[in-house]
Design a protein around this motif. Sequence first.
Motif: not given
Length: 244
Positions: A126, A151-152, A154
Amino acid sequence: MPQPGTALDGEIAKFDALAARWWDPAGPMRPLHAMNPLRTGWIAERLARQHGRDPAARYALAGLTVLDVGCGAGLAAEALARHGAQVTGLDAAGEALEAARAHAAAGGLNIAYREGQPEDLPEGEAFDAVVALEVIEHVGDRAAFLAALARAAKPGGLVFLSTLNRTPRSFLMAKVGAEYLLRLLPVGTHDWKMFVTPGELGTGLRAAGLGVADITGMAMDPLTGRWRATRDVGVNYLVMARAA
């Protein structure tokens, strides 16, 4: 551009074919060259403030990780790296990535370029910010693409997208005008039906678990060729969203 799953083979081939001239400011990517200072400056300012940094500092993004999805030959990736960010560039167009690696090396920039698509990133990897500029209007599965961007990021991280609104004005200016009349872009660069309205993008971002935090229009001064931020999102616009 991202690969099948979120993208289309024809879109990948289209941008691979432009690889050799990507860094030519008078070439087929000249609109992106002109737009890039506004896009990356807007992003860098908001990312710096998110982390309590002075946006005017030379390396305001030092130590922050940024994923540039659909990075092409690295226009935005290099600009953000020059702000101090640790940039990872991701694209499915292999030839464009080769041009990106060569240009970064010549400029002494340490950018990690990877061939692939965002949904293939390792589980748990992330970034402080995820950037996808002029990409979403080229993908085949918008919902999957936005979910992969989310999803990538943080927790609390920022996701930035720039794209084109689907309006009659954008058809005249960004499709007919830019491609056929002024020849600013190669004919066939865009499919107007794939342009994304702010409402559609906002809905998609929320479904992916991202909250829209800021939006601005982008407009070019026809006399100077410079781009500026504006309230008018009728053609080009930028969005910042925040991960939960």
